[in-house]
Design an enzyme around this catalytic site. Structure first.
Site, PDB file in Angstrom:
ATOM      1  CB  CYS A 138      -0.919  -0.216   1.360  1.00 59.26           C
ATOM      2  SG  CYS A 138      -2.258   1.593   1.362  1.00 59.26           S
ATOM      3  CB  CYS A 141      -0.886   2.841   3.922  1.00 59.12           C
ATOM      4  SG  CYS A 141      -2.359   2.291   3.236  1.00 59.12           S
ATOM      5  CG  ASP A 142       3.059   1.288   4.213  1.00 60.82           C
ATOM      6  OD1 ASP A 142       2.445   1.354   5.568  1.00 60.82           O
ATOM      7  OD2 ASP A 142       2.843  -0.170   4.068  1.00 60.82           O
TER       8      ASP A 142
END
Ligand code: FAD
Ligand code: NDP
Length: 309
Positions: A138, A141-142
């Site tokens: 992701c 997200c990261d």
């Protein structure tokens, strides 16, 4: 208490089904799950940035904002929203029985809208060692994590997700290498053009990863082509290689699946009368928020028809 309809899922398909079912006067409960593995409550759009192709938002809308609005709309229409995951189903009993960790639920009908989950290469050498230490599924997200700042990164895949993630990562990375196993991108033209023309993105066609290497965190990726192997620098390796339908809870339910594991449904009707399926859990072709939402509408209308019989 026996519900008229339980909707399992939390993405655009589930929310649209909930809006239609609740407005039709059905006692509607949505079991939307919360973080289960990689799945975000609200579905796949919770892990993306701009959604530019959902009608009604001429300037685009952030994925999580769109989902917050849909959830609020289904609640406003009278659907009850429960942040629990359905772990087991019994479609042989009438009414149907569904189970969360602590509860048995009964319902006259069920709409399955559990979507799909991002794939990764569990067997790739180094995958397990560097998972969360440079390896991710992701980018949204990261990607902003400090370990990726001004570093060369890799995105595996050649679809819309890979292009979108690569473009997103250019905000943080010094350079993004897209690793594509074919000699062309599968992505839509608009997304492909953006990736191809981006000054920070380099596309390595006909390359596949062989090994992920590093000390404590990822530092290099070994790639192979038809002719040779080479090692490139990369502090991050992001999977964007498609999805698998979220069906593990339904394997012994009597539902029929196609050869790729997607629930078989005709006009959202499954082989079990009173159980409907919509969105990415049954659709491996279109896989868009608007098609998932459209199928959610269809499933609710079919469900109303079934219950009125
Ligand atoms: P999902 O969105 O997959 O939602 C299903 C959810 O149900 C799960 O996340 C989980 O929370 C819940 N769930 C699963 N199992 C259970 C259970 N047993 N009990 C309770 N709850 C459960 N499409 C577009 O149209 N435009 C875009 O710009 C776009 N961008 C995208 C970007 C990314 C990075 C990705 C991955 C996808 C994108 N898509 C886009 C595709 C779009 O997100 C999906 O087609 C759509 O979200 C599918 O909706 P759905 O309702 O079928 O399921
Ligand atoms: P796709 O299935 O479309 O693409 C997956 C990509 O990963 C393909 O290039 C595929 O290669 C590659 N791949 C698969 N397995 C491997 C492997 N083992 N090793 C190397 N490469 C691999 O998935 P997406 O997640 O990109 O898109 C899913 C859906 O969501 C699509 O319908 C897409 O349109 C939609 N979406 C829309 C967006 C938008 O409109 N902005 C943004 C993101 C997603 P190959 O081509 O060789 O099979």
């Amino acid at each position: 208490m026996i519900h008229d309809v339980v909707i399992i899922g939390s993405g655009p398909s589930a929310q649209t089904a909930a809006i239609y079912a609740a407005r039709a006067g059905l006692k509607t409960v949505v079991y939307g799950g919360f973080m289960a593995g990689d799945m975000a409550a609200g579905g796949q759009l919770m892990i993306t940035t701009d959604v530019e192709n959902f009608p009604g938002f001429p300037d685009g809308i952030m994925g999580p904002d769109l989902m917050d609005r849909m959830i609020q709309q289904s609640k406003n229409c009278g659907a009850l929203y429960v942040e629990e995951t359905i772990e087991k189903v019994d479609f042989k009993s009438k009414p149907f029985k569904l189970y969360t960790q602590n509860q048995e639920i009964q319902s006259r009908s069920v709409i399955v809208a559990t979507g799909a989950t991002a794939r990764r290469l569990e067997s790739l050498k180094g995958h397990k060692t560097f998972w969360n230490k440079g390896v991710s599924a992701c980018a949204v997200c990261d990607g902003p994590a400090p370990i990726f700042k001004n570093k060369p990164l890799c995105v595996l895949g050649g679809g819309d997700s890979a292009c979108e993630e690569a473009i997103f990562l250019t905000k943080y990375a010094s350079k993004v290498n897209m690793i594509v196993r074919k000699d062309h991108l599968r992505a839509s033209k608009v997304m492909a053009d953006r990736a191809i023309n981006h000054e920070k993105i380099n596309i390595l066609f006909e390359h596949e990863p062989v090994e992920l290497k590093g000390q404590n965190t990822l530092s290099h990726v070994v790639l192979k082509t038809k002719q040779s192997e080479k090692t490139i620098e990369a502090s991050g390796f992001f999977y964007a290689i498609g999805h698998d339908p979220n069906v593990s809870w339904f394997k012994d339910s009597g539902l029929e699946f196609d050869s790729d594991g997607y629930i078989l449904a005709h006009d959202t009707k499954t082989n079990v009368e009173g159980v409907f399926a919509c969105g990415d859990v049954t659709d491996k072709k279109y896989r868009q928020a608007i098609t998932a939402a459209g199928m959610g509408c269809q499933a609710a209308l079919e469900c109303v028809h079934f219950l009125s019989k």
